[in-house]
Design a protein around this motif. Structure first.
Motif, PDB file in Angstrom:
ATOM      1  N   UNK A 189     -11.967  -7.802 -70.593  1.00  0.00           N
ATOM      2  CA  UNK A 189     -12.991  -8.617 -69.200  1.00  0.00           C
ATOM      3  C   UNK A 189     -11.902  -9.354 -68.420  1.00  0.00           C
ATOM      4  N   UNK A 190     -11.704 -10.207 -68.400  1.00  0.00           N
ATOM      5  CA  UNK A 190     -10.177 -10.603 -67.429  1.00  0.00           C
ATOM      6  C   UNK A 190      -9.399 -10.043 -67.261  1.00  0.00           C
ATOM      7  N   UNK A 191      -8.544  -8.802 -67.443  1.00  0.00           N
ATOM      8  CA  UNK A 191      -8.278  -7.807 -67.305  1.00  0.00           C
ATOM      9  C   UNK A 191      -8.623  -7.111 -65.394  1.00  0.00           C
ATOM     10  N   UNK A 192     -10.462  -6.954 -65.964  1.00  0.00           N
ATOM     11  CA  UNK A 192     -10.776  -6.807 -64.551  1.00  0.00           C
ATOM     12  C   UNK A 192     -11.063  -7.069 -63.337  1.00  0.00           C
ATOM     13  N   UNK A 193     -10.481  -8.657 -63.452  1.00  0.00           N
ATOM     14  CA  UNK A 193     -10.519  -9.309 -62.873  1.00  0.00           C
ATOM     15  C   UNK A 193      -9.162  -9.575 -61.786  1.00  0.00           C
ATOM     16  N   UNK A 194      -8.171  -8.032 -62.456  1.00  0.00           N
ATOM     17  CA  UNK A 194      -6.909  -8.334 -61.547  1.00  0.00           C
ATOM     18  C   UNK A 194      -6.316  -8.016 -60.150  1.00  0.00           C
ATOM     19  N   UNK A 195      -6.517  -9.415 -58.663  1.00  0.00           N
ATOM     20  CA  UNK A 195      -5.935  -8.237 -57.706  1.00  0.00           C
ATOM     21  C   UNK A 195      -4.703  -9.476 -57.291  1.00  0.00           C
ATOM     22  N   UNK A 196      -4.869  -9.451 -56.213  1.00  0.00           N
ATOM     23  CA  UNK A 196      -3.515  -9.990 -55.100  1.00  0.00           C
ATOM     24  C   UNK A 196      -3.931 -10.627 -54.238  1.00  0.00           C
ATOM     25  N   UNK A 197      -3.773 -12.041 -54.458  1.00  0.00           N
ATOM     26  CA  UNK A 197      -4.146 -12.710 -52.652  1.00  0.00           C
ATOM     27  C   UNK A 197      -3.064 -13.514 -52.554  1.00  0.00           C
ATOM     28  N   UNK A 198      -3.051 -14.009 -51.368  1.00  0.00           N
ATOM     29  CA  UNK A 198      -2.658 -14.307 -50.404  1.00  0.00           C
ATOM     30  C   UNK A 198      -2.579 -15.926 -49.203  1.00  0.00           C
ATOM     31  N   UNK A 199      -1.742 -16.391 -49.633  1.00  0.00           N
ATOM     32  CA  UNK A 199      -2.182 -18.526 -50.002  1.00  0.00           C
ATOM     33  C   UNK A 199      -1.120 -18.663 -48.303  1.00  0.00           C
ATOM     34  N   UNK A 200      -2.007 -18.813 -47.111  1.00  0.00           N
ATOM     35  CA  UNK A 200      -1.006 -19.429 -46.034  1.00  0.00           C
ATOM     36  C   UNK A 200      -1.024 -21.123 -45.472  1.00  0.00           C
ATOM     37  N   UNK A 201       0.634 -21.142 -46.544  1.00  0.00           N
ATOM     38  CA  UNK A 201       1.080 -22.855 -46.199  1.00  0.00           C
ATOM     39  C   UNK A 201       1.481 -23.467 -44.929  1.00  0.00           C
ATOM     40  N   UNK A 202       1.147 -24.938 -44.359  1.00  0.00           N
ATOM     41  CA  UNK A 202       1.315 -25.079 -43.253  1.00  0.00           C
ATOM     42  C   UNK A 202       3.326 -24.749 -42.469  1.00  0.00           C
ATOM     43  N   UNK A 203       4.241 -24.319 -43.458  1.00  0.00           N
ATOM     44  CA  UNK A 203       5.294 -24.850 -42.946  1.00  0.00           C
ATOM     45  C   UNK A 203       6.082 -23.102 -42.468  1.00  0.00           C
ATOM     46  N   UNK A 204       5.150 -22.126 -42.548  1.00  0.00           N
ATOM     47  CA  UNK A 204       5.507 -20.389 -42.226  1.00  0.00           C
ATOM     48  C   UNK A 204       6.065 -20.217 -43.721  1.00  0.00           C
ATOM     49  N   UNK A 205       5.582 -20.646 -44.102  1.00  0.00           N
ATOM     50  CA  UNK A 205       5.197 -19.994 -45.672  1.00  0.00           C
ATOM     51  C   UNK A 205       3.883 -19.265 -46.107  1.00  0.00           C
ATOM     52  N   UNK A 206       3.998 -18.382 -46.994  1.00  0.00           N
ATOM     53  CA  UNK A 206       3.211 -17.778 -48.108  1.00  0.00           C
ATOM     54  C   UNK A 206       3.036 -17.580 -49.389  1.00  0.00           C
ATOM     55  N   UNK A 207       2.406 -18.030 -50.386  1.00  0.00           N
ATOM     56  CA  UNK A 207       2.042 -17.264 -51.444  1.00  0.00           C
ATOM     57  C   UNK A 207       1.386 -15.517 -51.619  1.00  0.00           C
ATOM     58  N   UNK A 208       2.636 -15.427 -52.478  1.00  0.00           N
ATOM     59  CA  UNK A 208       1.950 -14.215 -52.251  1.00  0.00           C
ATOM     60  C   UNK A 208       1.716 -13.726 -54.319  1.00  0.00           C
ATOM     61  N   UNK A 209      -0.068 -14.232 -54.173  1.00  0.00           N
ATOM     62  CA  UNK A 209      -0.081 -14.307 -56.072  1.00  0.00           C
ATOM     63  C   UNK A 209      -1.109 -13.190 -56.911  1.00  0.00           C
ATOM     64  N   UNK A 210      -0.082 -12.387 -57.416  1.00  0.00           N
ATOM     65  CA  UNK A 210      -0.523 -11.222 -58.545  1.00  0.00           C
ATOM     66  C   UNK A 210      -1.614 -12.115 -59.877  1.00  0.00           C
ATOM     67  N   UNK A 211      -2.840 -11.664 -59.970  1.00  0.00           N
ATOM     68  CA  UNK A 211      -3.635 -11.853 -61.502  1.00  0.00           C
ATOM     69  C   UNK A 211      -2.925  -9.962 -61.698  1.00  0.00           C
ATOM     70  N   UNK A 212      -1.856 -10.418 -63.673  1.00  0.00           N
ATOM     71  CA  UNK A 212      -1.854  -8.865 -64.156  1.00  0.00           C
ATOM     72  C   UNK A 212      -2.487  -8.988 -65.177  1.00  0.00           C
ATOM     73  N   UNK A 213      -2.190  -8.152 -66.450  1.00  0.00           N
ATOM     74  CA  UNK A 213      -2.083  -8.463 -67.833  1.00  0.00           C
ATOM     75  C   UNK A 213      -1.071  -9.466 -67.777  1.00  0.00           C
ATOM     76  N   UNK A 214      -0.818 -10.251 -68.823  1.00  0.00           N
ATOM     77  CA  UNK A 214       0.060 -10.658 -69.935  1.00  0.00           C
ATOM     78  C   UNK A 214       1.704  -9.989 -69.895  1.00  0.00           C
TER      79      UNK A 214
END
Length: 401
Positions: free
Chosen positions: A159-184
Motif C-alpha cells: 500500500x505504501x509503495x502505491x504512494x511513491x512520488x517525487x516532490x520539490x521543496x524550495x528553500x529561502x537561500x537559492x537551494x531546493x530539496x529533491x525528495x523521492x519516496x521509493x521502496x526501501x
C-alpha cells in the motif's frame, strides 16, 4: 570527575528528564480523560460533544505552547501503551524510558494486530529501548514487526509503495530539496550507486588539471543532478550493489521472515527472493556461531583481505561506537590492539569505525567502553518473563550443514 561518576550523573539526569516527560504526559492524559468523561455524561448533541472535546485539546495545547496535533498524539499513544503494553507504560513511569522512546514503541504497538505480538513487544522493548538510541530502537521495532507479522507488514508495504512520488521543496537561500519516496530496497540501491560513482570520480579534473575539492556529498548531488538533467554522459560502468542477509528458510519460502540490510533495515522476503534469481546476484554463505556472531577469520598481514572486510561489514553493520549509525561502507577497519604492538589482523581484533571515531581512537580518546558488541544475527524477544524465545535471523545449523 571520573568516567564512572560522569556515567552515574548522566544517568540520573536522563532519568529525571524521563520522569518529567511522564509527568507531563500524565497531566495531559488525566485532564483530557476527566474533561471528556464530563462531556460524555451530558445530553448534548454528538457534534456538540465532539467540538467540546476539541476545546479540551486546544486548552492543553495553548497552556503547554505546543500544537493540537501534539496533544492528540500524546493522548492516543498513552491509551495504546496502557491498553496494549502496560509494562512499557510502567517503565515510562519509573524513568527507564523517555517520551521519544515510548512514542516509538506506541507507534509499533498500534500497527501490530495480535495480542501475542503485543505481549512480545511489551516484554522485549523496554530492555532494548533503555540501552539504545531512538534511531536504533525504531530500526529494531521495524525488524520485530516484520518478523512477528510478515503478512501484515507485506500488505502495508504494498500500500505504501502505491504512494511513491517525487516532490520539490524550495528553500529561502537559492537551494531546493529533491525528495523521492521509493521502496526501501530501491532507495538503498540508488544510494549505493551514487556513492560508488562519486568515489570513482578522478581526484584531478582532466579538463582543468586542478584538484577536485568537492566533498563526497557534493559529488553525489552533482552526479544526481547531471544524470537527471543531461541526456548525454549519464552512462557509467558502475552498478548499484546492495547487501542483504536472510535466513535460508526464509529465502526458500519455508518461513516468511524479512531480509536485513547491512544497517539492520528489514526488506520483504519476496523481493529478496526475486533478487536472488537475478543473473547478477552473488550469494554468500554466512557461517555463524550458536549465538549469531560471524565466525572468526585470521590472516597474517596488516591489511585485511576483501573476504575478511566483507565478513567484518556483515558482523558490525555500522560504526561500532554505541549510537553511531555511520554506514559500514564509510568505516575503516581498526585494530583494537595496534598491529605494531603485536595485534593480529583478525576478526577478533578488528572493528569497523567511522573516520571520526577512528581518529579519536588513534589519538587515545576512544575507550572500549564506548563500543557496542559485534552485531548478532539472532535477536531475542521476551513473550513473557521468564521464558525466552529465540528468533533466528540466520540458522547456523542449516548454514553449516
Amino acid at each position: 570527575m571520573s568516567p564512572n561518576r560522569i556515567a552515574v550523573a548522566c544517568d540520573a539526569a536522563r532519568r529525571r528528564r524521563a520522569i518529567a516527560d511522564f509527568e507531563e504526559w500524565s497531566l495531559i492524559v488525566g485532564h483530557h480523560d476527566r474533561q471528556t468523561a464530563e462531556i460524555d455524561r451530558t445530553d448534548d448533541l454528538v457534534l456538540s460533544k465532539e467540538l467540546a472535546r476539541r476545546e479540551v485539546v486546544l486548552e492543553l495545547a495553548q497552556a503547554l505552547h505546543v500544537t493540537e496535533r501534539t496533544i492528540w498524539a500524546i493522548v492516543f499513544e498513552s491509551r495504546t501503551l496502557r491498553e496494549r503494553t502496560p509494562a512499557v507504560w510502567e517503565a515510562f513511569r519509573a524513568g527507564d524510558l523517555d517520551a521519544a522512546r515510548v512514542s516509538a514503541i506506541a507507534d509499533c504497538a498500534e500497527r501490530l494486530q495480535t495480542r501475542a505480538a503485543w505481549t512480545m513487544l511489551e516484554h522485549s522493548a523496554p530492555e532494548y529501548a533503555a540501552t539504545h538510541t531512538v534511531s536504533e530502537l525504531r530500526s529494531w521495532l521495524r525488524r520485530l514487526r516484520a518478523r512477528l507479522e510478515p503478512e501484515e507488514t507485506k500488505t502495508e508495504t504494498v500500500k505504501a509503495v502505491e504512494d511513491r512520488r517525487v516532490s520539490i521543496t524550495h528553500n529561502d537561500d537559492g537551494t531546493s530539496w529533491l525528495n523521492a519516496l521509493l521502496p526501501t530496497g530501491v532507495a538503498i540501491a540508488v544510494g549505493a550507486r551514487l556513492r560508488k560513482a562519486a568515489k570513482a570520480l578522478p581526484s584531478i579534473d582532466p579538463e582543468t588539471d586542478e584538484k577536485d575539492r568537492r566533498t563526497r556529498d557534493q559529488k553525489m548531488a552533482d552526479l544526481l543532478a547531471h544524470w537527471l538533467t543531461c541526456s548525454e554522459g549519464t552512462a557509467t560502468d558502475i552498478r548499484a550493489e546492495i547487501a542483504i542477509s536472510i535466513a535460508a528458510t526464509d529465502l526458500i519460502g519455508l518461513t516468511d521472515g524479512p531480509g536485513l540490510t547491512l544497517d539492520g533495515e528489514p526488506v520483504g522476503s519476496e523481493w529478496v527472493r526475486e533478487l536472488a534469481q537475478s543473473e547478477h546476484a552473488v550469494l554468500r554463505r554466512l557461517v555463524l556461531d550458536p549465538i549469531g556472531q560471524v565466525l572468526d577469520t585470521t590472516v597474517l598481514s596488516y591489511r585485511p583481505p576483501q573476504s575478511l572486510r566483507q565478513a567484518l561489514r556483515w558482523r558490525d553493520g555500522t560504526c561500532r561506537v554505541a549510537g553511531c549509525r555511520a554506514p559500514v561502507h564509510e568505516t575503516d577497519q581498526d585494530h583494537a590492539i595496534d598491529y605494531d604492538s603485536g595485534g593480529d589482523t583478525s576478526a577478533s581484533n578488528l572493528r569497523c569505525l567511522c573516520r571520526k571515531h577512528h581518529n579519536m581512537k588513534s589519538h587515545g580518546h576512544l575507550d572500549d567502553r564506548y563500543l557496542d558488541p559485534p552485531r548478532r544475527y539472532v535477536e531475542r524477544y521476551l513473550p513473557c518473563p521468564p521464558i525466552v524465545t529465540v528468533i533466528d535471523m540466520v540458522d547456523p545449523a542449516r548454514l553449516i550443514a
